[in-house]
Enzyme design. Sequence first.
Site, PDB file in Angstrom:
ATOM      1  N   ARG A 190       0.833  -1.207   0.000  1.00 55.90           N
ATOM      2  CA  ARG A 190       0.000   0.000   0.000  1.00 55.90           C
ATOM      3  C   ARG A 190       0.868   1.258   0.000  1.00 55.90           C
ATOM      4  O   ARG A 190       0.525   2.267  -0.618  1.00 55.90           O
ATOM      5  CB  ARG A 190      -0.907  -0.033   1.242  1.00 55.90           C
ATOM      6  CG  ARG A 190      -1.945   1.028   1.280  1.00 55.90           C
ATOM      7  CD  ARG A 190      -3.080   0.656   2.187  1.00 55.90           C
ATOM      8  NE  ARG A 190      -2.817   1.028   3.566  1.00 55.90           N
ATOM      9  CZ  ARG A 190      -3.702   0.878   4.552  1.00 55.90           C
ATOM     10  NH1 ARG A 190      -4.866   0.333   4.311  1.00 55.90           N
ATOM     11  NH2 ARG A 190      -3.403   1.239   5.769  1.00 55.90           N
ATOM     12  N   LYS A 205      11.180  -0.664   6.692  1.00 59.59           N
ATOM     13  CA  LYS A 205      11.520  -1.408   7.912  1.00 59.59           C
ATOM     14  C   LYS A 205      10.275  -2.166   8.366  1.00 59.59           C
ATOM     15  O   LYS A 205       9.342  -1.584   8.903  1.00 59.59           O
ATOM     16  CB  LYS A 205      11.979  -0.469   9.037  1.00 59.59           C
ATOM     17  CG  LYS A 205      12.567  -1.250  10.203  1.00 59.59           C
ATOM     18  CD  LYS A 205      12.327  -0.641  11.557  1.00 59.59           C
ATOM     19  CE  LYS A 205      11.023  -1.016  12.218  1.00 59.59           C
ATOM     20  NZ  LYS A 205      10.818  -2.428  12.541  1.00 59.59           N
ATOM     21  N   GLU A 208       9.405  -6.340  13.722  1.00 58.86           N
ATOM     22  CA  GLU A 208      10.282  -7.423  14.163  1.00 58.86           C
ATOM     23  C   GLU A 208       9.595  -8.784  14.018  1.00 58.86           C
ATOM     24  O   GLU A 208      10.228  -9.775  13.647  1.00 58.86           O
ATOM     25  CB  GLU A 208      10.668  -7.217  15.636  1.00 58.86           C
ATOM     26  CG  GLU A 208      11.628  -8.270  16.133  1.00 58.86           C
ATOM     27  CD  GLU A 208      11.702  -8.373  17.663  1.00 58.86           C
ATOM     28  OE1 GLU A 208      12.629  -7.806  18.235  1.00 58.86           O
ATOM     29  OE2 GLU A 208      10.839  -9.024  18.255  1.00 58.86           O
ATOM     30  N   GLY A 261       1.022   1.995  12.539  1.00 59.30           N
ATOM     31  CA  GLY A 261       1.264   1.389  13.841  1.00 59.30           C
ATOM     32  C   GLY A 261       0.531   2.148  14.924  1.00 59.30           C
ATOM     33  O   GLY A 261      -0.499   2.785  14.662  1.00 59.30           O
ATOM     34  N   GLU A 283      -0.704   6.262   9.686  1.00 64.33           N
ATOM     35  CA  GLU A 283      -1.925   5.457   9.842  1.00 64.33           C
ATOM     36  C   GLU A 283      -1.839   4.877  11.236  1.00 64.33           C
ATOM     37  O   GLU A 283      -1.091   3.922  11.477  1.00 64.33           O
ATOM     38  CB  GLU A 283      -1.942   4.308   8.818  1.00 64.33           C
ATOM     39  CG  GLU A 283      -1.991   4.732   7.377  1.00 64.33           C
ATOM     40  CD  GLU A 283      -3.302   5.390   7.005  1.00 64.33           C
ATOM     41  OE1 GLU A 283      -4.277   5.288   7.780  1.00 64.33           O
ATOM     42  OE2 GLU A 283      -3.342   6.017   5.939  1.00 64.33           O
TER      43      GLU A 283
HETATM   44  P1  NAP Z   1       4.101  -0.270  17.181  1.00 62.17           P
HETATM   45  O1  NAP Z   1       5.038  -0.344  18.343  1.00 62.17           O
HETATM   46  O2  NAP Z   1       3.575   1.048  16.819  1.00 62.17           O
HETATM   47  O3  NAP Z   1       4.872  -0.941  15.934  1.00 62.17           O
HETATM   48  C1  NAP Z   1       4.587  -0.689  14.599  1.00 62.17           C
HETATM   49  C2  NAP Z   1       5.893  -0.523  13.823  1.00 62.17           C
HETATM   50  O4  NAP Z   1       6.634   0.559  14.382  1.00 62.17           O
HETATM   51  C3  NAP Z   1       6.819  -1.738  13.903  1.00 62.17           C
HETATM   52  O5  NAP Z   1       7.537  -1.856  12.701  1.00 62.17           O
HETATM   53  C4  NAP Z   1       7.753  -1.350  15.028  1.00 62.17           C
HETATM   54  O6  NAP Z   1       8.992  -2.033  14.964  1.00 62.17           O
HETATM   55  C5  NAP Z   1       7.936   0.116  14.737  1.00 62.17           C
HETATM   56  N1  NAP Z   1       8.423   0.881  15.876  1.00 62.17           N
HETATM   57  C6  NAP Z   1       8.231   0.648  17.194  1.00 62.17           C
HETATM   58  N2  NAP Z   1       8.885   1.594  17.929  1.00 62.17           N
HETATM   59  C7  NAP Z   1       9.495   2.426  17.054  1.00 62.17           C
HETATM   60  C8  NAP Z   1      10.315   3.579  17.189  1.00 62.17           C
HETATM   61  N3  NAP Z   1      10.629   4.098  18.370  1.00 62.17           N
HETATM   62  N4  NAP Z   1      10.778   4.165  16.068  1.00 62.17           N
HETATM   63  C9  NAP Z   1      10.486   3.679  14.857  1.00 62.17           C
HETATM   64  N5  NAP Z   1       9.710   2.587  14.661  1.00 62.17           N
HETATM   65  C10 NAP Z   1       9.206   1.971  15.751  1.00 62.17           C
HETATM   66  O7  NAP Z   1       2.923  -1.243  17.405  1.00 62.17           O
HETATM   67  P2  NAP Z   1       2.976  -2.593  18.261  1.00 62.17           P
HETATM   68  O8  NAP Z   1       3.745  -2.448  19.525  1.00 62.17           O
HETATM   69  O9  NAP Z   1       3.403  -3.641  17.369  1.00 62.17           O
HETATM   70  O10 NAP Z   1       1.468  -2.685  18.693  1.00 62.17           O
HETATM   71  C11 NAP Z   1       1.003  -1.916  19.786  1.00 62.17           C
HETATM   72  C12 NAP Z   1      -0.339  -1.320  19.497  1.00 62.17           C
HETATM   73  O11 NAP Z   1      -0.247  -0.538  18.301  1.00 62.17           O
HETATM   74  C13 NAP Z   1      -1.436  -2.306  19.191  1.00 62.17           C
HETATM   75  O12 NAP Z   1      -2.021  -2.809  20.333  1.00 62.17           O
HETATM   76  C14 NAP Z   1      -2.359  -1.468  18.383  1.00 62.17           C
HETATM   77  O13 NAP Z   1      -3.166  -0.690  19.216  1.00 62.17           O
HETATM   78  C15 NAP Z   1      -1.460  -0.563  17.617  1.00 62.17           C
HETATM   79  N6  NAP Z   1      -1.209  -1.037  16.241  1.00 62.17           N
HETATM   80  C16 NAP Z   1      -1.910  -0.436  15.267  1.00 62.17           C
HETATM   81  C17 NAP Z   1      -1.714  -0.822  13.969  1.00 62.17           C
HETATM   82  C18 NAP Z   1      -2.444  -0.188  12.858  1.00 62.17           C
HETATM   83  O14 NAP Z   1      -2.596  -0.801  11.819  1.00 62.17           O
HETATM   84  N7  NAP Z   1      -2.896   1.046  12.994  1.00 62.17           N
HETATM   85  C19 NAP Z   1      -0.827  -1.837  13.666  1.00 62.17           C
HETATM   86  C20 NAP Z   1      -0.101  -2.439  14.695  1.00 62.17           C
HETATM   87  C21 NAP Z   1      -0.319  -2.012  15.991  1.00 62.17           C
HETATM   88  P3  NAP Z   1       9.251  -3.292  15.934  1.00 62.17           P
HETATM   89  O15 NAP Z   1       8.329  -4.358  15.506  1.00 62.17           O
HETATM   90  O16 NAP Z   1      10.689  -3.618  15.664  1.00 62.17           O
HETATM   91  O17 NAP Z   1       8.994  -2.812  17.326  1.00 62.17           O
END
Ligand code: NAP
Length: 513
Positions: A190, A205, A208, A261, A283
């Site tokens: 997308r 990126k 993980e 995220g 998003e």
């Molecule tokens: P997240 O921490 O926001 O992770 C999403 C992406 O961001 C991953 O690639 C993650 O990498 C990266 N990331 C994390 N910390 C970062 C930083 N400081 N700088 C740059 N990139 C960073 O989401 P999550 O912990 O996987 O999930 C937590 C909550 O986020 C969920 O419960 C949900 O509410 C929300 N979420 C929303 C969506 C959406 O589609 N809107 C998708 C996923 C999660 P790593 O995997 O290496 O940490």
Amino acid sequence: MAVLNYLRTALIHHKHTLMMEVLKGHGLRYASLLHQEAYIGGKWVSAASGKLFPVTNPANSKVIASVPDMEVTDTEAAINSAYEAFQTWQTTTARERSLLLRNWYNLMEQHKEDLALIVTAEAGKPLSESRGEIGYGSSFLEWFSEEAKRIYGEVAQSPASSKELFFLRQPIGVASMITPWNFPNAMITRKAGAALAAGCTCVIKPAEDTPLSALAAVDLAEKAGFPPGVINVVTTSRANTPAVGKLMCTSPKVAGISFTGSTAIGRVLYEQCASGIKRIGLELGGNAPFIVFSSADVKSAVEGLMVAKFRNSGQACISANRILVQEEIYDKFSEALEEAVRKRLTVGDGFNKEVNIGPLININQLKRVERIVNESVAAGAGVVLGGKCHDMGDLFFQPTILCNVTEDMACFQEEIFGPVIALKKFKCEEEAVNIANASKFGLACYFYSQDVSQVWRVARRLESGMIGINEGLISTAEGAFGGVKQSGIGREGSRHGIDDYTYLKYICLGGIN
Ligand code: NAP
């Protein structure tokens, strides 16, 4: 050092063989899609440090692969290669880019079963859903292969006969992309589909938890003919992510960043982009209300909720979260819903054909869902069904229905991101709309009503980027996906998906006789 490297390579080979064996057992045809190296400058590479991190199957917590644990130096190399590639890529014609995107789409379609197997292996999705994701993911490549040719500039009316005024639409440059684990293929296509169509190059990126889908998709992009450096993938563990993410936002060679995220991380990236005034598309999280008005067709509202809630075990940003049902039909709706959840959901390993609810992605997500349910129950919510971790494995949660929910409870305040339905009764339209809008999020809303005037009234008033009316499945490449309030900035998909990757250049041609 040489011995260490030998051992590492041997380990990679062993895991690779294991993963291949497991996936072949499920019908994998092209083992060449399984990569345990990152992709930078057209080459499959290890991390400069030689370090790896494991990828596990959430259905059984077994390690299925190991990929490079990249750091800032590797990311710098990826950005440099994207920057260099941009100098040529930006001069390609829209038709050339369109044909490459079309090739990529065709290859994704040809390999959709294998790509779906990889999604199920690392994200735990039921295979039928993984197939759905690959179809959704490839549709963005098809869509943007067509949109590439429809990026128009403008000629404005000139105030003087000696001048002509033009606006060119040009690619912004290198685009950084940080993607989540819940749609490990589609969130990449997308973003990358739109960026490549516009003439940008990208550094991706992946999360993980799900790097293998990203690497498989990019394997096909390479085969489709994208030149070296146009697409790069940096794999990194959670420990290195903040530093890698910071560089992806602040490097002077990066023109913009697109992120999907959580809102918490979106806020961090937004701040990091401020110093360089970078373009940003976000998003983020949602807390979608799902309103069932008394005029609704109850059967189709239940069907809509089953899709909007249980897809990917509730781990989608547009998952229905706060379920509001008008009092006249509350009993009828909740009985039909309970029956559907009891009879139609089978929890288990996504490779099992009967299964339609897989595990949650990792232990943090499981604990989060458990905490939200426990806190809500302690605050007075009733448990109609489920409410606990499932004994199927370490990361499974029972499909759950909570009733007597109040607005202050955790299950209404937070994005649950799990297979949990939180039900609340309401009296009138005004009350439902006020509750729906009482959130800092505004990504998606759903409502069911057969009253045409109500349909328009409510659709206008809901504070949300997307609204599903009598429909629980709204995602499609043709739709403009995105939120308002703290759910994000910008739109993905649709003709607007390209906007984040282009800027307008105003040209004033003077001296015309
Ligand atoms: P997240 O921490 O926001 O992770 C999403 C992406 O961001 C991953 O690639 C993650 O990498 C990266 N990331 C994390 N910390 C970062 C930083 N400081 N700088 C740059 N990139 C960073 O989401 P999550 O912990 O996987 O999930 C937590 C909550 O986020 C969920 O419960 C949900 O509410 C929300 N979420 C929303 C969506 C959406 O589609 N809107 C998708 C996923 C999660 P790593 O995997 O290496 O940490």
